[in-house]
Design a protein around this motif. Structure first.
Motif, PDB file in Angstrom:
ATOM      1  N   GLY A  40       4.854   4.149   1.446  1.00 19.29           N
ATOM      2  CA  GLY A  40       4.220   3.582   2.315  1.00 19.29           C
ATOM      3  C   GLY A  40       4.200   4.672   3.352  1.00 19.29           C
ATOM      4  N   ARG A  41       5.495   5.133   3.741  1.00 20.28           N
ATOM      5  CA  ARG A  41       5.655   6.109   4.904  1.00 20.28           C
ATOM      6  C   ARG A  41       4.995   7.355   4.809  1.00 20.28           C
ATOM      7  N   VAL A  42       4.987   7.972   3.495  1.00 18.63           N
ATOM      8  CA  VAL A  42       4.582   9.270   2.966  1.00 18.63           C
ATOM      9  C   VAL A  42       3.064   9.138   3.351  1.00 18.63           C
ATOM     10  N   LEU A  43       2.295   8.055   2.870  1.00 21.38           N
ATOM     11  CA  LEU A  43       0.924   7.724   2.855  1.00 21.38           C
ATOM     12  C   LEU A  43       0.351   7.668   4.204  1.00 21.38           C
ATOM     13  N   GLU A  44       1.241   6.861   5.146  1.00 17.75           N
ATOM     14  CA  GLU A  44       1.074   6.704   6.211  1.00 17.75           C
ATOM     15  C   GLU A  44       0.897   7.956   7.472  1.00 17.75           C
ATOM     16  N   GLY A 104       4.287   2.743 -10.254  1.00 20.52           N
ATOM     17  CA  GLY A 104       5.057   3.819  -9.883  1.00 20.52           C
ATOM     18  C   GLY A 104       6.464   2.826  -9.841  1.00 20.52           C
ATOM     19  N   GLY A 105       7.580   3.666  -9.623  1.00 20.85           N
ATOM     20  CA  GLY A 105       8.928   3.233  -9.567  1.00 20.85           C
ATOM     21  C   GLY A 105       9.469   3.278 -10.995  1.00 20.85           C
ATOM     22  N   ILE A 106      10.965   2.838 -11.096  1.00 20.29           N
ATOM     23  CA  ILE A 106      11.665   3.102 -12.011  1.00 20.29           C
ATOM     24  C   ILE A 106      11.344   2.270 -13.445  1.00 20.29           C
ATOM     25  N   GLU A 107      10.823   1.095 -13.272  1.00 22.62           N
ATOM     26  CA  GLU A 107      10.505   0.260 -14.359  1.00 22.62           C
ATOM     27  C   GLU A 107       9.361   0.914 -15.226  1.00 22.62           C
ATOM     28  N   ALA A 108       8.062   1.380 -14.571  1.00 21.32           N
ATOM     29  CA  ALA A 108       7.215   2.092 -15.395  1.00 21.32           C
ATOM     30  C   ALA A 108       7.414   3.419 -15.634  1.00 21.32           C
ATOM     31  N   GLY A 126       7.919   9.877  -6.521  1.00 24.94           N
ATOM     32  CA  GLY A 126       6.706   9.751  -6.444  1.00 24.94           C
ATOM     33  C   GLY A 126       5.800  10.327  -5.018  1.00 24.94           C
ATOM     34  N   GLU A 127       6.578  10.830  -4.319  1.00 30.95           N
ATOM     35  CA  GLU A 127       5.824  11.252  -2.959  1.00 30.95           C
ATOM     36  C   GLU A 127       4.405  12.189  -3.259  1.00 30.95           C
ATOM     37  N   LYS A 128       4.736  13.202  -4.149  1.00 33.12           N
ATOM     38  CA  LYS A 128       3.567  14.146  -3.943  1.00 33.12           C
ATOM     39  C   LYS A 128       2.594  13.618  -5.083  1.00 33.12           C
ATOM     40  N   LEU A 136      11.553  17.515   0.682  1.00 35.27           N
ATOM     41  CA  LEU A 136      12.454  16.549   0.860  1.00 35.27           C
ATOM     42  C   LEU A 136      12.824  16.254   2.502  1.00 35.27           C
ATOM     43  N   ASP A 137      13.125  17.053   3.190  1.00 34.38           N
ATOM     44  CA  ASP A 137      13.336  16.874   4.512  1.00 34.38           C
ATOM     45  C   ASP A 137      12.029  16.095   5.135  1.00 34.38           C
ATOM     46  N   ALA A 138      10.873  16.454   4.846  1.00 37.62           N
ATOM     47  CA  ALA A 138       9.684  15.932   5.244  1.00 37.62           C
ATOM     48  C   ALA A 138       9.723  14.187   4.831  1.00 37.62           C
ATOM     49  N   SER A 139      10.046  13.961   3.797  1.00 37.73           N
ATOM     50  CA  SER A 139      10.280  12.644   3.226  1.00 37.73           C
ATOM     51  C   SER A 139      11.284  11.734   3.881  1.00 37.73           C
TER      52      SER A 139
END
Length: 628
Positions: A48-52, A142-146, A179-181, A280-283
């Motif tokens: 959410g924060r990356v997209l924001e 996304g996430g570990i389950e999928a 999943g950020e990128k 990674l810093d940006a995230s």
């Protein structure tokens, strides 16, 4: 909101919070199986924060009610771009059930540890509800389950081989791994007006397609896995698949994987290269409040309590343990944050009103892999080894602990820090490794001393996992003699520096390749080292690990040789009992099993010789008499 945070400091979760931001439309709506904690350790918050940060209007619906009229799924309406589903930081079934398929005492990612806040397999449940309500809106998983169900996999809780999760979840695409990128790229392409079913070129995604719709067709360098149907018929086919799946998960330049399911193909595009330090810093530097959403006021979220005063310094793990999912999700190559980014986060933590001077963890998937990589990057680009340290440390690996020591020293120099602890697991095989560079060896010695003297909260947890050489080989863990050597070092430093600390080893029972006799020998060895084991677990088969495939198929995916696994409740209980040889209630069963094995020599080592004869209980004698 003890520090004066406003609702608008969090991603909106309700219609009212969306209106407080002055928005009349949302670009992306995320549905999360976890409570919403605005912290870089919680995946939905990160996405959410990356997209924001890239200008998208994002809301999050944490733990929606999946019963009744589905009002939680409808309350924010239709997003302009897509729905994203993040089922939680842990696999929902691992989070809910023990290895014995019993309900865990609490759900660590739910308020007050409640068990009724999420369904089993939320990825499937949430996506099917959204597809029913909004049939034309793209759904991104996304996430570990999928991520760990992206291809045919064994599901322990259903005791069944399941196809790619896209076959059960009515979604369009999977963003696997971190999943950020990938998610940002999906948003950008949809924002340009492209359709979700055309995004077939995106790295680190999975989609279902007819053969004619596979981008570029089936290519010469694609790896064609055995079909799902063939795996159902033939366990050897499933085992053969997983060697390719693991190797491609751990390569810098991976091949595309294709697997036929029915009349379609699952297409797994190669992952992105490991994130750079800048990426990674940006995230991590995004404006997280580092707090649970105000809706959880006066409620305890156990997972947040564990990490609220901790800092994660890197991603990835090159250990390659057979039972671990980290490399399948994060990859084996280490992506490290800059010292400056780490220090910025620590300075945020020390300002929190409840901070008392103690950092609970400065760590990562493995605490002491920060900054480590291959010296010859060209060699790494050709490598497909699942582990950089098993069966021995790769000669190309730079195991220098100096950068991590510098971070520890800088953190401890802050006036607000009384002590920083290392709560993540430490790889002692890295500390014991003898490099050709004496400066690196000296740094390892300094790190070991620093760790033991300054960063242990009374108990240092490490994970030898077993004592048997052949079980450890299957686990891809170092020989037990290395743990014994590390314990000698630990004890000597404690004695010399007048410290009263314990080393707490983790062990696993019922791992593929492990027999009851192996566990009996483990009991003897750990008794000789004066351990009464506490940190123990029964092996749980989880999707997409090599150990799970051994457990299900009965074959080692790399050699295709048979591997025994304890599977029945009786076999598993028989192995687990040896952890607790010192408990009086376990003694009679242990003596009976040792007698059956013909290993009464081990009984002599576990118990005094004067009292180690096995005497059947009265009801056992009665049962034998009745049979005759």
């Amino acid at each position: 909101m003890a520090r004066g945070e406003q609702l608008t400091d969090f991603l909106p979760t309700t219609k009212k919070e969306v209106e407080l931001r002055g928005w009349d439309e949302l670009d992306v709506i995320l549905f999360s199986g976890d409570a919403y904690v605005d912290h870089p350790s919680f995946g939905a918050a990160v996405i959410g924060r990356v997209l924001e940060a890239h200008g998208y209007r994002v809301a999050i619906v944490p733990q929606p009610d999946w019963h009744g009229d589905f009002r939680d799924f409808k309350k924010l309406g239709r997003p302009r771009l897509f729905f994203g589903i993040s089922p939680g930081c842990m696999d929902s079934m691992v989070n809910k059930y023990t290895a014995a398929r019993r309900l865990r005492s609490e759900d660590a990612y739910s308020p007050d540890g409640r068990h009724d806040c999420r369904p089993e397999y939320p990825t499937i449940v949430y996506s099917n509800i959204l597809r029913q309500l909004f049939p034309d809106v793209p759904i991104v998983l996304g996430g570990i389950e999928a991520s760990l169900r992206r291809l045919t996999h064994y599901d322990y809780w259903q005791d069944a081989l399941r196809p790619c999760i896209l076959c059960d979840a009515k979604a369009d695409i999977i963003s696997y791994g971190m999943g950020e990128k990938t998610v940002l790229r999906i948003a950008e392409e949809l924002d340009k007006g492209r359709k979700i079913n055309t995004l077939h070129e995106l790295p680190q995604t999975v989609y279902l397609a007819q053969e004619k719709d596979i981008l570029g067709g089936i290519k010469e360098d694609d790896i064609i896995l055995h079909s799902h149907e063939e795996c159902l018929r033939n366990k050897r086919a499933e085992a053969e698949n997983y060697r390719h799946i693991e190797e491609e998960s751990n390569k810098i330049h991976a091949c595309r994987l294709l697997q036929k399911v029915g009349n379609k193909y699952v297409v797994v595009n190669a992952p992105y290269p490991p994130m750079t330090t800048k990426e990674l810093d940006a995230s991590f530097d995004l404006p997280y409040t580092r707090l649970p959403h105000p809706k959880y006021k006066n409620k305890r979220i156990p997972a947040f309590e564990m990490i609220r005063h901790s800092v994660n310094v890197h991603r990835g793990c090159f250990g390659g343990c057979a039972f671990c999912t980290i490399s399948a999700h994060q990859g084996k190559f280490i992506a490290s944050r800059s010292k400056e980014s780490i220090m910025r986060e620590v300075k945020q933590i020390v300002k929190q009103p409840d901070f008392k001077g103690y950092l609970s963890d400065v760590g990562g998937p493995s605490a002491n892999m920060y900054g480590m990589s291959g010296n010859n990057k060209a060699a790494c680009e050709k490598c497909k080894r699942p582990s950089c340290i098993h069966p021995e440390v790769c000669p190309n690996l730079n195991t220098d602990h100096s950068k991590l020591l510098d971070i520890y020293h800088s953190i401890d120099a802050l006036p607000q820090i009384k002590k920083s602890f290392i709560g993540s697991g430490v790889r002692y095989d890295l500390l014991l490794h003898k490099s050709k560079d004496e400066a690196i060896n000296e740094a390892a010695r300094r790190y070991t001393h620093e760790l033991i003297c300054n960063h242990v909260s009374g108990r240092l947890k490490v994970a030898p996992e077993h004592t048997s050489s052949h079980v450890l080989q299957l686990m891809r863990k170092p020989p037990f003699r290395q743990f014994e050597e590390f314990k000698r070092i630990f004890d000597n430093i404690n004695k010399r520096d007048n410290l009263r600390q314990q080393i707490i080893p983790y062990f696993i029972s019922s791992h593929p390749g492990c027999s009851a006799e192996d566990m009996a020998e483990l009991a003897v060895k750990t008794k000789e080292m004066d351990f009464h084991l506490e940190q123990v677990q029964d092996f749980t088969p989880t999707p997409m690990t090599i150990a799970t495939e051994m457990w299900y198929t009965g074959l080692d995916p790399y050699t295709l040789k048979p591997v025994f696994s304890a599977k029945t409740p009786r076999e598993k209980a028989q192995q687990r009992q040896f952890f607790f040889w010192y408990k009086p209630e376990e003694r009679n069963n242990i003596m009976r099993d040792l007698q059956r094995m013909g290993r009464m020599d081990l009984a002599d080592k576990l118990y005094s010789k004067s009292n180690n004869s096995y005497k059947p209980k009265r009801n056992e004698n009665k049962q034998k008499w009745k049979k005759h």
